[in-house]
Design a protein around this motif. Structure first.
Motif, mmCIF file in Angstrom:
data_model
loop_
_atom_site.group_PDB
_atom_site.id
_atom_site.type_symbol
_atom_site.label_atom_id
_atom_site.label_comp_id
_atom_site.label_asym_id
_atom_site.label_seq_id
_atom_site.Cartn_x
_atom_site.Cartn_y
_atom_site.Cartn_z
ATOM 1 N N LEU C 9 0.879 -1.174 0.000
ATOM 2 C CA LEU C 9 0.000 0.000 0.000
ATOM 3 C C LEU C 9 0.912 1.218 0.000
ATOM 4 O O LEU C 9 1.829 1.303 0.837
ATOM 5 N N GLN C 137 -2.183 -0.401 -4.340
ATOM 6 C CA GLN C 137 -2.956 0.841 -4.299
ATOM 7 C C GLN C 137 -2.066 2.046 -3.956
ATOM 8 O O GLN C 137 -1.117 1.922 -3.178
ATOM 9 N N ILE C 138 -2.391 3.179 -4.566
ATOM 10 C CA ILE C 138 -1.723 4.449 -4.247
ATOM 11 C C ILE C 138 -2.797 5.398 -3.719
ATOM 12 O O ILE C 138 -3.809 5.614 -4.382
ATOM 13 N N VAL C 139 -2.568 5.939 -2.536
ATOM 14 C CA VAL C 139 -3.547 6.810 -1.890
ATOM 15 C C VAL C 139 -2.877 8.147 -1.598
ATOM 16 O O VAL C 139 -1.812 8.190 -0.983
#
Lengths: 141, 141, 141
Positions: C9, C137-139
């Motif tokens: 993540l 995922q990139i947040v």
């Protein structure tokens, strides 16, 4: 299953400004219309926006909206555009949209289950959020 | 195809502050340099920043930048650092970067195609955005 | 390997407000507890929050927090809740959390390696960030 239509979309809603709630509602409705499950996780000031009896309150815009932005959003209201909460209700009718309140944010805001608007489906912790998100995209708004 | 270099990166640009536009431009240029297709979807105040004739305007910073932040960004400008729009132009030259205006936000801001800076490649709806994003990461800025 | 527990993540921390840093720390700790590698990339005002000697400073909240939000966060402090930096330290103890400063933001803020709190593991560019993020995922927070 590697079909992108089947992967869930997870939105972490943090911000309680009306413009970001609108953007989130539109992204939710669009994904739901394409048949994608959408998980919404309510934190902080976004959770505050889902307080029972207050979901239709007018909320502030992001500071950068300025006077021009206020007028634009006011124009949409006057034109009878759906509000963000109405858009979410509609998204739930056409697709699979699950709205969960973050349990830690519930503590922060001293809210309990009865303080949540009925559009909220439940309360969950961060671990459950990740399990439901799976390999799908996670978007923080 | 599960090679991460081939998955598109999709950026939803919502915020029109100069610091977030800079961050978005750097993330775009970096992904383009690695050969990844980048899709940019312009909403709300970010769309306003791409108005023709105004793309080089100085825009406000996020409120939290404070005076220290203003000075830091001013220092970058004085040192001849590329602006966010120049960085995006460069990213389009070295890679595959597609910039689309969100049709709903166009309505909100009462903009039509001729109001968009030529760096914008077109106008699309949320459904088209998701189809183009596929299984790639979606980042909301 | 397509097990979601194994995908990293990646969090791009841009905002230096205390509420967003708290949200980021909780998302980090939750992912680390599930055994997921977490990569944190510090940009702009979030990087400023990791300045050595200042990581325990009280930082402003997002503008939308209002007086109600200030009181809520103050209540958490008074109740002895972990701060965001303490939560990150704990996350590093239980899992694999790597915190990198963005080299471009280091230039912007005129910071060098010795200006970084020891919780920061290093300095990297955008290309290295994407390579480490892989398909995870990139947040952006």
């Amino acid at each position: 299953m590697t079909d992108s239509d089947e992967l869930p979309l997870s939105l972490v809603l943090f911000s309680g400004t009306e413009d970001k709630l609108q953007a989130a509602a539109v992204l939710t409705a669009g994904a739901a219309a394409l048949g994608r499950p959408v998980h919404i996780f309510l934190q902080y000031w976004a959770l505050e926006a889902f307080r029972t009896g207050h979901i239709d309150d007018r909320r502030p815009l992001s500071p950068e909206a300025g006077e021009f932005g206020e007028q634009a959003v006011e124009g949409m209201r006057a034109a009878g555009q759906l509000t963000w909460s109405q858009t979410l209700v509609q998204a739930k009718e056409i697709g699979e949209v699950d709205i969960q309140a973050c349990s830690l944010s519930m503590d922060l805001l001293r809210m309990s289950a009865e303080d949540l608007d009925p559009i909220v489906d439940g309360i969950e912790g961060v671990a459950a959020f990740y399990v439901n998100a799976g390999d799908g995209q996670i978007v923080f708004i």
